[in-house]
Scaffold this motif. Structure first.
Motif, short mmCIF file in Angstrom:
data_model
loop_
_atom_site.label_atom_id
_atom_site.label_comp_id
_atom_site.label_asym_id
_atom_site.label_seq_id
_atom_site.Cartn_x
_atom_site.Cartn_y
_atom_site.Cartn_z
N GLY A 82 -40.51 4.32 3.78
CA GLY A 82 -41.40 3.18 3.63
C GLY A 82 -40.60 1.90 3.82
N THR A 83 -41.30 0.76 3.75
CA THR A 83 -40.62 -0.53 3.84
C THR A 83 -39.82 -0.76 2.56
OG1 THR A 83 -42.36 -1.43 5.25
CG2 THR A 83 -40.93 -3.00 4.14
N VAL A 84 -38.55 -1.06 2.72
CA VAL A 84 -37.64 -1.18 1.57
C VAL A 84 -37.18 -2.62 1.43
CG1 VAL A 84 -35.34 -0.57 0.70
CG2 VAL A 84 -36.86 1.21 1.60
N THR A 85 -37.29 -3.15 0.22
CA THR A 85 -36.72 -4.47 -0.09
C THR A 85 -35.48 -4.24 -0.96
OG1 THR A 85 -38.19 -4.70 -2.02
CG2 THR A 85 -38.94 -5.66 0.05
N MET A 86 -34.35 -4.15 -0.29
CA MET A 86 -33.10 -3.86 -0.97
C MET A 86 -32.56 -5.12 -1.64
SD MET A 86 -29.58 -2.33 0.70
CE MET A 86 -30.50 -1.13 1.65
N ARG A 87 -32.24 -5.01 -2.92
CA ARG A 87 -31.66 -6.11 -3.70
C ARG A 87 -30.47 -5.52 -4.45
NH1 ARG A 87 -34.60 -7.84 -0.47
NH2 ARG A 87 -36.35 -9.29 -0.73
N THR A 88 -29.36 -5.47 -3.78
CA THR A 88 -28.21 -4.70 -4.26
C THR A 88 -27.10 -5.63 -4.71
OG1 THR A 88 -26.82 -2.80 -3.69
CG2 THR A 88 -27.06 -4.51 -2.02
N ILE A 89 -26.19 -5.13 -5.53
CA ILE A 89 -25.06 -5.94 -5.96
C ILE A 89 -23.75 -5.20 -5.69
CG2 ILE A 89 -26.37 -7.16 -7.75
CD1 ILE A 89 -25.07 -5.41 -9.84
N TYR A 90 -22.69 -6.00 -5.51
CA TYR A 90 -21.34 -5.48 -5.31
C TYR A 90 -20.46 -6.02 -6.44
CZ TYR A 90 -23.08 -4.34 -0.68
OH TYR A 90 -23.82 -3.82 0.36
N ILE A 91 -19.61 -5.14 -6.97
CA ILE A 91 -18.82 -5.48 -8.15
C ILE A 91 -17.35 -5.15 -7.89
CG2 ILE A 91 -18.60 -5.17 -10.65
CD1 ILE A 91 -21.39 -3.83 -10.56
N GLU A 92 -16.48 -6.07 -8.26
CA GLU A 92 -15.04 -5.83 -8.12
C GLU A 92 -14.66 -4.51 -8.79
OE1 GLU A 92 -12.77 -9.04 -9.63
OE2 GLU A 92 -12.89 -10.22 -7.78
N ALA A 93 -13.77 -3.77 -8.14
CA ALA A 93 -13.39 -2.44 -8.63
C ALA A 93 -12.84 -2.49 -10.06
CB ALA A 93 -12.38 -1.81 -7.69
N ASP A 94 -12.03 -3.48 -10.36
CA ASP A 94 -11.41 -3.56 -11.69
C ASP A 94 -12.44 -3.71 -12.80
OD1 ASP A 94 -8.92 -3.26 -10.62
OD2 ASP A 94 -8.40 -5.39 -10.66
N ALA A 95 -13.60 -4.26 -12.48
CA ALA A 95 -14.62 -4.52 -13.51
C ALA A 95 -15.43 -3.28 -13.86
CB ALA A 95 -15.54 -5.63 -13.05
N VAL A 96 -15.28 -2.20 -13.09
CA VAL A 96 -16.11 -1.01 -13.33
C VAL A 96 -15.29 0.28 -13.39
CG1 VAL A 96 -18.26 -1.96 -12.41
CG2 VAL A 96 -16.61 -0.93 -10.85
N ARG A 97 -14.01 0.15 -13.63
CA ARG A 97 -13.17 1.36 -13.68
C ARG A 97 -13.62 2.32 -14.77
NH1 ARG A 97 -9.27 1.04 -10.12
NH2 ARG A 97 -8.35 -0.97 -9.52
N GLN A 98 -14.22 1.80 -15.84
CA GLN A 98 -14.64 2.65 -16.95
C GLN A 98 -15.77 3.59 -16.57
OE1 GLN A 98 -15.15 -0.57 -16.61
NE2 GLN A 98 -16.93 -1.35 -17.73
N TYR A 99 -16.43 3.34 -15.43
CA TYR A 99 -17.54 4.19 -15.02
C TYR A 99 -17.09 5.41 -14.21
CZ TYR A 99 -20.28 0.12 -16.38
OH TYR A 99 -20.83 -0.92 -17.07
N GLY A 100 -15.80 5.51 -13.91
CA GLY A 100 -15.29 6.68 -13.22
C GLY A 100 -15.58 6.67 -11.73
N ASP A 101 -15.39 7.82 -11.11
CA ASP A 101 -15.49 7.90 -9.64
C ASP A 101 -16.67 8.73 -9.17
OD1 ASP A 101 -14.63 10.37 -10.46
OD2 ASP A 101 -12.78 10.38 -9.27
N ALA A 102 -17.68 8.89 -10.03
CA ALA A 102 -18.86 9.66 -9.65
C ALA A 102 -20.08 8.76 -9.56
CB ALA A 102 -19.13 10.77 -10.68
N CYS A 103 -20.93 9.04 -8.59
CA CYS A 103 -22.19 8.31 -8.47
C CYS A 103 -23.11 8.69 -9.63
CB CYS A 103 -22.89 8.64 -7.15
SG CYS A 103 -21.99 8.11 -5.67
N ARG A 104 -23.96 7.77 -10.03
CA ARG A 104 -24.94 8.08 -11.07
C ARG A 104 -26.16 7.18 -10.93
NH1 ARG A 104 -24.29 5.01 -16.17
NH2 ARG A 104 -22.75 3.36 -15.88
N VAL A 105 -27.31 7.73 -11.28
CA VAL A 105 -28.56 6.99 -11.25
C VAL A 105 -28.76 6.30 -12.59
CG1 VAL A 105 -31.07 7.15 -11.01
CG2 VAL A 105 -29.59 8.57 -9.59
N ILE A 106 -29.16 5.02 -12.55
CA ILE A 106 -29.42 4.31 -13.79
C ILE A 106 -30.84 3.75 -13.77
CG2 ILE A 106 -26.98 3.67 -13.98
CD1 ILE A 106 -27.99 0.74 -13.47
#
Length: 267
Positions: A82-106
């Protein structure tokens, strides 16, 4: 290096001297991105439309109010449904190291959604100190508090299992048995049953249920009734489908159907 005020090219966001940046991009139905990765972590999110996201390790279906956290360096690609309105964010690696190296849905809360939209009103390299910096810090705080949704379709590497999994994803409501699939790929059902947990971490029925959940979320976001979804996925009754859904997610599909029918503030 100077950066444009706004851009729909993800490469313009990777080395901006800001912890969090936000990108808006709209896509028509059926567009598939080339496999790629980012220097930064990405929260891949769309305010409308569906996206199917694929990595070497899994497949995710993202309706509105769901986002996929993708760690830095993870190769992935997406397809718009379908038509997608993507509103995505990018975050410096150092700011999210606590989330590990696996993808996850939130779960994307109403507040997180509005914070992302507000940051999009700022230039890529927003002034500091200022509104953009405050929004970025609130986004990180809301992301830390976000609920993880246990929906993922882990992808195997064994060529026989890949063929079976692809067939199931292509027709999630099929009544074909694992014996039928085994005959198609030249393996025994016992071999496939053994390979599923080895290759995906899930037993065969658990894996199929993840496919059903992903398909159900997509259909719920499109406004399909629970009865129609249950029938499309081959369940004997809406109550049988609801029981499976609630056992895994702790909520009924009716809960999400009501939530997604609730109007959200227009962009």
């Amino acid at each position: 290096m100077t950066h444009p005020e706004r851009s729909s090219d993800h490469r313009d966001y990777q080395r901006v001297p800001r912890v969090v940046t936000a990108m808006a991009r709209d896509e028509r139905h059926g567009v598939t991105a080339r496999p790629h990765s980012h220097e930064r972590a990405q929260l891949l999110y769309a305010t409308s439309g569906l996206m199917r996201v694929t990595t070497d390790l899994g497949v995710w279906i993202l309706p509105p109010r769901r986002a996929l956290f993708i760690p830095p360096g993870v190769v992935h690609y997406w397809t718009s449904i379908g038509t997608v309105t993507m509103r995505t964010i990018y975050i410096e690696a150092d700011a999210v190291r606590q989330y590990g190296d696996a993808c996850r849905v939130i779960e994307v809360s109403a507040l997180l959604r509005q914070l992302i939209l507000a940051l999009l009103e700022e230039p890529i390299e927003y002034p500091m100190p200022g509104r953009g910096e405050h929004l970025a810090m609130l986004i990180l705080s809301e992301l830390e508090a976000a609920e993880t949704v246990p929906i993922a379709i882990p992808w195997p590497r064994d060529r026989r299992l890949v063929a079976v999994c692809a067939a199931i994803v292509a027709d999630p409501g099929s009544t074909r048995t694992i014996e039928d699939h085994a005959a198609d790929v030249g393996a025994s059902a016992r071999t496939l049953i053994r390979l599923f947990p080895q290759e995906t971490g899930l037993h065969y029925r658990q894996w199929v249920q993840q496919v059903h959940l992903a398909e159900a979320f997509g259909r719920l976001a499109q406004g399909h009734s629970v009865g129609a979804i249950a029938a499309a996925l081959g369940y004997a009754s809406p109550s049988a489908f609801t029981a499976m859904f609630r056992r895994i997610l702790g909520r009924t599909p009716q809960h999400y159907l009501t939530e997604w029918r609730t109007p959200v503030q227009a962009e």
